[in-house]
Write an enzyme that holds these catalytic residues in place. Structure first.
Site, PDB file in Angstrom:
ATOM      1  N   ASN A  29       0.750  -8.149 -11.228  1.00 26.79           N
ATOM      2  CA  ASN A  29      -0.312  -7.161 -11.047  1.00 26.79           C
ATOM      3  C   ASN A  29       0.159  -5.809 -11.587  1.00 26.79           C
ATOM      4  O   ASN A  29       1.311  -5.439 -11.395  1.00 26.79           O
ATOM      5  CB  ASN A  29      -0.662  -7.065  -9.563  1.00 26.79           C
ATOM      6  CG  ASN A  29      -1.621  -5.935  -9.218  1.00 26.79           C
ATOM      7  OD1 ASN A  29      -1.342  -5.132  -8.350  1.00 26.79           O
ATOM      8  ND2 ASN A  29      -2.744  -5.870  -9.888  1.00 26.79           N
ATOM      9  N   ARG A  40      -7.717  -2.202 -10.430  1.00 27.53           N
ATOM     10  CA  ARG A  40      -8.535  -1.076 -10.893  1.00 27.53           C
ATOM     11  C   ARG A  40      -9.237  -1.360 -12.215  1.00 27.53           C
ATOM     12  O   ARG A  40     -10.298  -0.793 -12.489  1.00 27.53           O
ATOM     13  CB  ARG A  40      -7.649   0.171 -11.020  1.00 27.53           C
ATOM     14  CG  ARG A  40      -7.157   0.712  -9.683  1.00 27.53           C
ATOM     15  CD  ARG A  40      -6.110   1.801  -9.877  1.00 27.53           C
ATOM     16  NE  ARG A  40      -4.930   1.274 -10.544  1.00 27.53           N
ATOM     17  CZ  ARG A  40      -4.132   1.994 -11.325  1.00 27.53           C
ATOM     18  NH1 ARG A  40      -4.405   3.268 -11.558  1.00 27.53           N
ATOM     19  NH2 ARG A  40      -3.066   1.435 -11.883  1.00 27.53           N
ATOM     20  N   CYS A  55       0.841  -1.202   0.000  1.00 27.81           N
ATOM     21  CA  CYS A  55       0.000   0.000   0.000  1.00 27.81           C
ATOM     22  C   CYS A  55       0.876   1.252   0.000  1.00 27.81           C
ATOM     23  O   CYS A  55       1.740   1.412   0.863  1.00 27.81           O
ATOM     24  CB  CYS A  55      -0.923   0.017   1.209  1.00 27.81           C
ATOM     25  SG  CYS A  55      -1.936   1.531   1.290  1.00 27.81           S
TER      26      CYS A  55
END
Length: 337
Positions: free
Chosen positions: A203, A228, A101
């Protein structure tokens, strides 16, 4: 591919964990269209061990989810160990550690991608968590902190040595956030490292089936993770699977099909929150993504984002269907930003 003893088949597709996105109704839609592996939104270790109600709600799992992971994050090793034990009680199929993150409030404490600045601590934390639980433990991370510290190869080796069962890599540094392009060449470097034997999940920037196939060709990863690119387009999993299996591009959905799926997701959100307004607020990020590229759509979009009652949304959707009918939505140039 396997995570622990969990057999996932050849080239499984993972739905990436996303804060305020991968809650029940969105996971359900992605599963419906072919996502193989689910993650919860990330869960704060400190909030979890303090028994914060909202945090525990994120760990509510459902039969359709499986296989599913609960993802935890934090900076204190003992708190993360305790959080992993609490997460295990919710009976996920595996536990995932968030080392990726990039949010400032997370990394400022050394959590999330902040851990990429201290690989020794990352390895020690991971090893302690692996020892503390009986479930498989995985991790998700980035290439490094910034352009000058792309430490992903060393990080992957340390995480494997600590006992993770699989590693997901987002092809950006923390400093990039979600700007620029994901670098799949470094993901490929990890996958092709002779020291690495655990599954590697790629990813970053998968916004359609052809892009997914190209990234797979470049990297040779064991699985693909879509984040997303699935917001407002949960059928991307079906599109990718079909393309990888047949080489054919499925026609995009019609406005009528999109509207029905969006309403299905909204109804489930309202049911889960047991509150109409709360369910609608949860969906606003998705409202903004479900109808990209339609001509003169902005007035409808504004009304959707302002609506607070189910009757108003249903009326707006009727207007959209009447106006656009069986028009198909082209996602070719849709930005992930």
């Amino acid at each position: 591919m396997k995570i622990g003893n969990i057999e996932l088949g050849t080239m499984p597709l993972f739905l990436a964990p996303m804060e305020d996105v991968t809650y029940k109704s969105f996971r359900y839609m992605c599963k419906k269209f072919g996502a193989d592996v689910m993650y919860t939104e990330f869960v704060s270790s400190e909030a979890l061990i303090r028994d914060v109600k909202k945090t525990h709600q994120k760990m509510h799992l459902f039969d359709f989810d499986r296989p599913v992971a609960i993802q935890i994050y934090g900076h204190d090793i003992q708190s993360m160990v305790n959080a992993a034990k609490v997460a295990e009680e919710a009976r996920p199929d595996f536990i995932d550690i968030n080392y990726g993150c990039p949010m400032k409030k997370i990394v400022a404490k050394g959590a999330g991608a902040g851990m990429l600045q201290d690989l020794v601590k990352m390895q020690r934390m991971t090893a302690e968590i692996v020892k503390a639980v009986s479930l498989p433990v995985t991790a998700k991370t980035r290439l490094g902190w910034d352009e000058n510290s792309k430490v992903i190869t060393a990080a992957a080796e340390r995480l494997q040595d600590a006992g993770v069962a699989a590693l997901a890599i987002h092809g950006r540094t923390r400093k990039q956030l979600y700007t620029g392009e994901a670098d799949w060449s470094l993901i490929a470097e990890v996958k092709n490292n002779p020291r690495i034997t655990i599954p590697i999940i790629g990813n970053g920037d998968i916004n359609g089936p052809e892009k997914a196939a190209e990234f797979l060709r470049q990297s040779g990863v064991d699985a693909l993770m879509i984040g997303r690119g699935a917001i407002g387009r949960p059928w991307i999993f079906r599109e990718v699977k079909n393309y990888l299996q047949t080489g054919e591009v499925l026609p995009p959905p019609t406005v009528v099909e999109i509207a029905q799926n969006m309403l299905d997701q909204l109804h489930m959100s309202i049911e889960w929150k047991d509150n109409v307004r709360s369910g609608i607020l949860m969906m606003r990020r998705h409202f903004a993504k479900y109808f990209p590229g339609l001509p003169n759509f902005r007035p409808h979009k504004i009304k959707l984002l302002q609506a607070t009652e189910m009757e108003d949304i249903e009326q707006i959707m009727s207007e959209i269907i009447e106006h656009y009918g069986d028009l198909r939505v082209d996602y070719t140039n849709v930005s992930l930003k």
